[in-house]
Design a protein around this motif. Sequence first.
Motif, PDB file in Angstrom:
ATOM      1  N   PRO A  94     -54.561   4.019 -93.960  1.00 35.03           N
ATOM      2  CA  PRO A  94     -54.342   5.306 -94.602  1.00 35.03           C
ATOM      3  C   PRO A  94     -55.210   5.427 -95.853  1.00 35.03           C
ATOM      4  N   GLU A  95     -55.363   6.634 -96.307  1.00 37.24           N
ATOM      5  CA  GLU A  95     -56.070   6.869 -97.566  1.00 37.24           C
ATOM      6  C   GLU A  95     -55.077   6.710 -98.713  1.00 37.24           C
ATOM      7  N   TYR A  96     -55.400   5.876 -99.674  1.00 36.68           N
ATOM      8  CA  TYR A  96     -54.568   5.684-100.872  1.00 36.68           C
ATOM      9  C   TYR A  96     -55.333   6.205-102.075  1.00 36.68           C
ATOM     10  N   ASN A  97     -54.827   7.241-102.694  1.00 38.25           N
ATOM     11  CA  ASN A  97     -55.440   7.786-103.910  1.00 38.25           C
ATOM     12  C   ASN A  97     -56.940   8.025-103.750  1.00 38.25           C
ATOM     13  N   GLY A  98     -57.320   8.527-102.593  1.00 33.61           N
ATOM     14  CA  GLY A  98     -58.721   8.847-102.341  1.00 33.61           C
ATOM     15  C   GLY A  98     -59.584   7.644-102.018  1.00 33.61           C
ATOM     16  N   GLY A 115     -52.114  11.544 -94.750  1.00 36.06           N
ATOM     17  CA  GLY A 115     -51.625  12.826 -95.226  1.00 36.06           C
ATOM     18  C   GLY A 115     -52.668  13.571 -96.039  1.00 36.06           C
ATOM     19  N   GLY A 116     -53.544  12.827 -96.713  1.00 37.45           N
ATOM     20  CA  GLY A 116     -54.574  13.428 -97.553  1.00 37.45           C
ATOM     21  C   GLY A 116     -55.867  13.692 -96.819  1.00 37.45           C
ATOM     22  N   GLY A 117     -55.895  13.524 -95.534  1.00 35.66           N
ATOM     23  CA  GLY A 117     -57.108  13.805 -94.770  1.00 35.66           C
ATOM     24  C   GLY A 117     -57.798  12.548 -94.306  1.00 35.66           C
ATOM     25  N   GLY A 118     -58.054  11.621 -95.190  1.00 40.27           N
ATOM     26  CA  GLY A 118     -58.644  10.354 -94.805  1.00 40.27           C
ATOM     27  C   GLY A 118     -60.144  10.237 -94.989  1.00 40.27           C
ATOM     28  N   MET A 119     -60.837  11.330 -95.277  1.00 43.38           N
ATOM     29  CA  MET A 119     -62.294  11.272 -95.368  1.00 43.38           C
ATOM     30  C   MET A 119     -62.767  10.354 -96.496  1.00 43.38           C
ATOM     31  N   GLU A 120     -62.100  10.390 -97.656  1.00 36.05           N
ATOM     32  CA  GLU A 120     -62.516   9.525 -98.765  1.00 36.05           C
ATOM     33  C   GLU A 120     -62.312   8.058 -98.409  1.00 36.05           C
ATOM     34  N   LEU A 121     -61.208   7.742 -97.708  1.00 37.27           N
ATOM     35  CA  LEU A 121     -60.988   6.372 -97.242  1.00 37.27           C
ATOM     36  C   LEU A 121     -62.125   5.942 -96.329  1.00 37.27           C
TER      37      LEU A 121
END
Length: 176
Positions: free
Chosen positions: A82-86, A122-128
């Motif tokens: 998952p993405e955590y804080n971007g 939940g935040g999209g995942g692209m930054e991860l």
Amino acid sequence: MPTKSQTKLLIIAASNGENLKLAERFIKLGNELGAQSELLDLTEVNLPLYNPRTHASEGIPDLVNTLSQKLSANTYWVICAPEYNGSIPPVLTSAIAWLSVQEQEFRYLFNGRPIAMASFSGGGGMELLLSLRIQLTHLGAQVVGRQLMSNHAKPPKDESIKDVLTRLLQMKKLAI
């Protein structure tokens, strides 16, 4: 594509929620494609947070060697996180940090290794996915060009998972 006896696929889950469910789907579909797929749930490994002071004073925990052996035994990896804080979740970042300090050459475990990435976030995942791609590439991995990004509004499809797996399994580990 490699034969079933040659294809060892490790699916790494970096959370115990939706990404663990996603990892289980990768295992099922990987097996359907002829791979010997197995799960590594990083939330069950219970590694201590990487800290250079702890490393200097206490050395490398035995769990890191066990983890390294499991990773080494599998040619192909899929990381479901998952993405955590971007960015990258702490359990994955800490595991990578420990793995990168156990040998003289910090890239030894990753160098030339085919790795695919997937996220249910939940935040999209692209930054991860971008952050993880940068880190894995820096470590010398061959990261599959296609990645899987999903969430509740855009659930992962079996066809997309199979496509990511097919691309991954067509790669060969580079001899570095």
